[in-house]
Design a protein around this motif. Structure first.
Motif, PDB file in Angstrom:
ATOM      1  N   SER A 151     -42.792 -42.284  63.421  1.00  0.00           N
ATOM      2  CA  SER A 151     -43.858 -41.700  62.597  1.00  0.00           C
ATOM      3  C   SER A 151     -43.843 -42.254  61.180  1.00  0.00           C
ATOM      4  N   PRO A 193     -45.606 -40.901  57.831  1.00  0.00           N
ATOM      5  CA  PRO A 193     -46.451 -39.905  57.153  1.00  0.00           C
ATOM      6  C   PRO A 193     -47.306 -40.544  56.051  1.00  0.00           C
ATOM      7  N   ALA A 241     -49.179 -38.089  60.245  1.00  0.00           N
ATOM      8  CA  ALA A 241     -48.422 -39.346  60.363  1.00  0.00           C
ATOM      9  C   ALA A 241     -49.040 -40.272  61.401  1.00  0.00           C
ATOM     10  N   TYR A 266     -48.429 -45.016  53.075  1.00  0.00           N
ATOM     11  CA  TYR A 266     -47.581 -44.145  53.889  1.00  0.00           C
ATOM     12  C   TYR A 266     -46.156 -44.157  53.335  1.00  0.00           C
ATOM     13  N   ARG A 277     -37.976 -39.025  62.258  1.00  0.00           N
ATOM     14  CA  ARG A 277     -39.081 -39.975  62.309  1.00  0.00           C
ATOM     15  C   ARG A 277     -39.311 -40.538  63.718  1.00  0.00           C
TER      16      ARG A 277
END
Length: 880
Positions: free
Chosen positions: A211, A213, A221, A291, A387
């Motif tokens: 992921s 975010p 994400a 991100y 993650r």
């Protein structure tokens, strides 16, 4: 020369071949043949150089037999065919052996040892198996010049390679750049794209979805998928397709909001009950969004990084439709990074992975770990950061180093390139000038490769090779390309005799622009550049043999395995097109692979194939040669090597052929006893016999000669050998069988002479036709049969003889058709007897033959007596 000698009932083929080898050595047969053909039109053949660091295998035997058959044929057609053996002596195959033996793992080990000592070790093993190569090549019966060979380490060869490179450099076809290249961490060097394509293996790799975010929406994400977790610390951007549909979904399990390609939801979820779609939008709406990075290693170095980019290379057939990009390690990542101002073209100077594939201090948490070993640790770290969305494994095809057998990585490396992409159309035009067997390889496999050819990385960060002759300032703003030993001496004041690194790396050239002195760049050539230069370098062109080379270029013929479509064939045509605007060869035979009987690759460790030497001793080289070049491999297919089929070649071809020869000699000796006179072959009698079977076998032989010449001129060996094998069958099973009484003298002395002359003639013709493919047995037969020739015709070897001429006056197609139909009728009649359990010795009253074509019935009546004799019937009836 005494009269013809009796022939023993049996023959030991391997022992006979050993005797022939001794005879060839005694008369220096190959060199004698070259002396005899000197002054005749040249037929030019290039031999692709193998490495002597490995032993010859069946693939080499196949290619070598094809080459030997073709070059022998053209020699016997009145051409002077120079055949020089060549050796690849530089490059990874040699260095990797030294690295393994001496525990060398990287440049620092070579530096401690010294390049001079390292290269001395390389030099010591380059010809390690040359003795076995020569023994095997000689034993298979291949005639090629080992004394006048070329080796890529010869200074004069290397000098011509320098000349080739300077021509390209002068034309602006050489540049220094940074590209993501296939990289061998075991050999510490980049490889060219075609090298990377040589060895793919199915492997299991980690597949992880991670992921990322969004900065302005921390609870949302993007999810990217990768099979190379080790590249994640170097992530600088994400990429989506601008025109595809993406969705924001709520993962019900832990209420995470995730963005993926709509078409790839199945990558994260088993079914649609696991998520709710919150929003749908095109990929371009994500462009530019920032991100949160996975790691902080490169945040300060790349302030414009860690954002979403758009590009159409993103596909919907794998992953999540969101591509993680690490510009150090992906060609598209590199390109997109430049286009989006994340990196500059020359800005990747701090790659976090060294040439051994280990992380540097740029990624301190994993420093010293090999990238493949770091996968687990990186995934563990990302799990700790929450993650990792999904983790699994994938089985896929992955490139391995063709030399070390280790997985390749893709890595940004400063390298020297030869421009190829701009010349794709010209390369295709060069290819159009050539004839390929099989033809589909030219248009499809090779043609498609040329259509998509990339610029060629020709530099290697290695030691044992031809040094790239560029002397440059530190900033590469001043570069001098050297094209000869003389030119280097003129510019540097240093005269040298060897061109390897230890002999020239210390030499400097004064700068003309105030930059002090120019030093040679450290890289050496990709060894494929050397083998691609062999048409010129083997002649030391243009320093020697200039006119001789230009008068005989391009070559008439080359041959290698199908893997060379992305190797030697490719480098030959690239360099020749750049230098001369045309292909360096006119005709090429591409053989398929020789596999073990089980269909797997031949492996010494698995012992899944018979030792060639044992088969030489068991069946002889002729049987192996004929088996190989009558196989699907000559037409580009893969051959499953079966010892049983070599054995069957002896039974089905060589023994019947030998027996026909023996039967001829027996009856010549019988005739001499019966008539108390010496039988001497009189070619004036050819075609004077009224016997239908004499007319047939002479016509059939002439048709065969005509067909073989036509097929050989188009290099269709796969069509030639089956015709020769069929002829052996026709001769032994039909002509000899149906003429036994005549050949034994039972129908009178005059008829016997006609039959013996006819049989001698067609065996002589067949011998000369078969000599290129089966050099041993044909020589053995010739050494006895030539005793019947006048003294001035008794040459020392059949391989000094020319191919038989086509005599159209002997061709009678009506008789050939008649005998062909006769054999069909007899075979059907025999099958009917078997079905009714009626032995051939049991006479039947008649045979009835019904054919719709009157002309075929008329032709069958020509051979009616033979039909009735073979089927043991007193009369026949032929109806339309």
């Amino acid at each position: 020369m005494t009269g013809i000698e009796p022939v023993p009932e049996s023959i030991d083929f391997p022992k006979t071949e050993e005797e022939i080898l001794k005879y060839w050595k005694e008369i220096d047969a190959f060199q004698t043949s070259l002396k005899q053909s000197k002054g005749k039109p040249p037929y030019v053949f290039y031999d692709g150089p193998p490495f002597a660091t490995g032993k010859p295998h069946y693939g080499h035997l196949l290619a070598g037999t094809i080459k030997d058959t073709v070059t022998r044929y053209w020699h016997q057609n009145g051409y002077h065919v120079e055949r020089r053996f060549g050796w690849d002596t530089h490059g990874l195959p040699v260095e990797h052996e030294i690295d393994k033996t001496h525990g060398i793992t990287g440049p620092e080990d070579v530096a401690k040892m010294g390049i001079d000592k390292y290269n001395a070790l390389c030099r010591s093993i380059v010809m390690r198996y040359s003795g076995e190569w020569k023994d095997t090549v000689d034993r298979i019966g291949r005639w090629i010049d080992f004394e006048n060979d070329y080796k890529t380490l010869y200074p004069w060869f290397m000098e011509s390679v320098w000349w080739v490179f300077k021509q390209l450099f002068s034309k602006g076809l050489v540049y220094h750049g940074q590209k993501v290249m296939p990289f061998s961490t075991a050999c510490n060097t980049p490889l060219s794209n075609f090298e990377a394509g040589q060895d793919y293996k199915d492997v299991n790799d980690p597949a992880v979805s991670v992921s990322f975010p969004l900065r302005d929406e921390p609870d949302v994400a993007l999810v990217a998928w990768t099979t190379t977790p080790w590249t994640l610390p170097s992530n600088l951007s994400l990429c989506v397709h601008p025109d595809m549909d993406y969705v924001k979904v709520l993962q019900k399990k832990d209420e995470k909001k995730l963005i993926v390609l709509e078409a790839r939801l199945s990558e994260l979820f088993k079914n649609d009950t696991e998520y709710d779609v919150l929003e749908k939008f095109k990929g371009r709406s994500l462009e530019g969004k920032k991100y949160v990075p996975l790691f902080d290693y490169f945040v300060a170095d790349f302030p414009n990084a860690h954002k979403v980019c758009c590009d159409t290379y993103v596909t919907a057939d794998s992953g999540t439709g969101v591509v993680h990009q690490a510009p150090y390690f992906g060609a598209d990542d590199f390109r997109v990074g430049i286009e989006n101002n994340i990196i500059t073209k020359d800005g990747l100077t701090a790659c976090p992975v060294d040439n051994s594939g280990k992380f540097t201090n740029k990624v301190p948490d994993y420093k010293g770990l090999h990238v493949k070993d770091a996968d687990k640790e990186i995934i563990k770290t990302l799990k700790g950061k929450d993650r990792v969305i999904k983790q699994g494994q994938i089985k896929h095809s992955y490139p391995f180093c063709w030399r070390s057998g280790t997985p390749l990585i893709y890595k940004a490396v400063p390298s020297w390139f030869v421009r190829v992409e701009h010349a794709r159309e010209q390369l295709l035009k060069s290819n159009d000038m050539t004839t390929w067997v099989p033809s589909h390889v030219k248009e499809k496999r090779f043609g498609n490769w040329l259509k998509n050819a990339n610029d060629w990385c020709i530099s290697r960060n290695r030691y044992w090779g031809t040094p790239i002759p560029l002397w440059a300032s530190e900033d590469l703003e001043e570069i001098v390309c050297i094209g000869s030993i003389k030119e280097l001496a003129e510019l540097s004041g240093v005269t040298i005799t060897d061109l390897h690194r230890e002999s020239i790396d210390h030499i400097t050239i004064p700068s003309k622009t105030g930059r002090g002195v120019l030093k040679r760049i450290p890289e050496v050539f990709d060894c494929w550049f050397e083998s691609g230069s062999m048409p010129y370098a083997q002649k030391h062109y243009p320093f020697d043999n200039k006119k001789a080379f230009e008068d005989t270029f391009p070559a008439h013929f080359i041959a290698e395995g199908i893997d060379q479509t992305r190797g030697w064939f490719y480098t030959l045509i690239v360099l020749s097109t750049h230098l001369f605007g045309k292909a360096p060869f006119k005709n090429v035979i591409v053989n398929g692979l020789v596999l073990a009987e089980d269909g797997n690759k031949m492996s010494k460790s698995k012992r899944n194939f018979p030792d060639p030497k044992l088969l030489f001793d068991k069946y002889g080289a002729d049987a192996i040669r004929l088996y190989l070049i009558s196989s699907v491999a000559v037409a580009g297919g893969d051959l499953r090597f079966k010892e049983q089929e070599v054995k069957e070649m002896i039974r089905d071809v060589f023994l019947p052929w030998y027996n026909a020869y023996r039967f001829l000699v027996q009856n010549i000796l019988r005739h001499q006893i019966d008539t108390n006179s010496t039988f001497t072959y009189d070619p004036a009698l050819i075609g004077t016999s009224d016997n239908i079977m004499d007319k047939w076998i002479l016509s059939y032989s002439q048709s065969l000669i005509k067909s073989v010449k036509e097929e050989m001129e188009t290099y269709q060996l796969n069509r030639v050998v089956p015709k020769l094998l069929k002829f052996v069958d026709q001769l032994t099973n039909w002509y000899v069988r149906l003429n036994r009484r005549r050949l034994k003298g039972e129908t009178g002395a005059e008829d016997c002479v006609h039959a013996l002359t006819t049989l001698y003639t067609v065996i002589d013709w067949m011998n000369r036709l078969m000599a290129p493919a089966t050099p041993f047995l044909t020589e053995h037969l010739y050494q006895n049969l030539r005793r019947l020739q006048p003294a001035n015709k008794q040459d020392g070897s059949i391989h000094f003889q020319m191919m038989p001429e086509v005599n159209d006056s002997l061709i009678q197609m009506d008789i050939e058709r008649a005998v062909s139909n006769m054999t069909t009728v007899v075979q059907i009649g025999r099958a009917l007897r078997d079905r009714k359990t009626l032995p051939e010795k049991y006479p039947l009253p008649e045979i009835v033959v019904i054919r719709p074509e009157q002309v075929q019935l008329d032709e069958l009546k020509i051979v009616e007596t033979y039909i009735m004799e073979q089927l043991n019937v007193p009369q026949g009836h032929f109806f339309g």
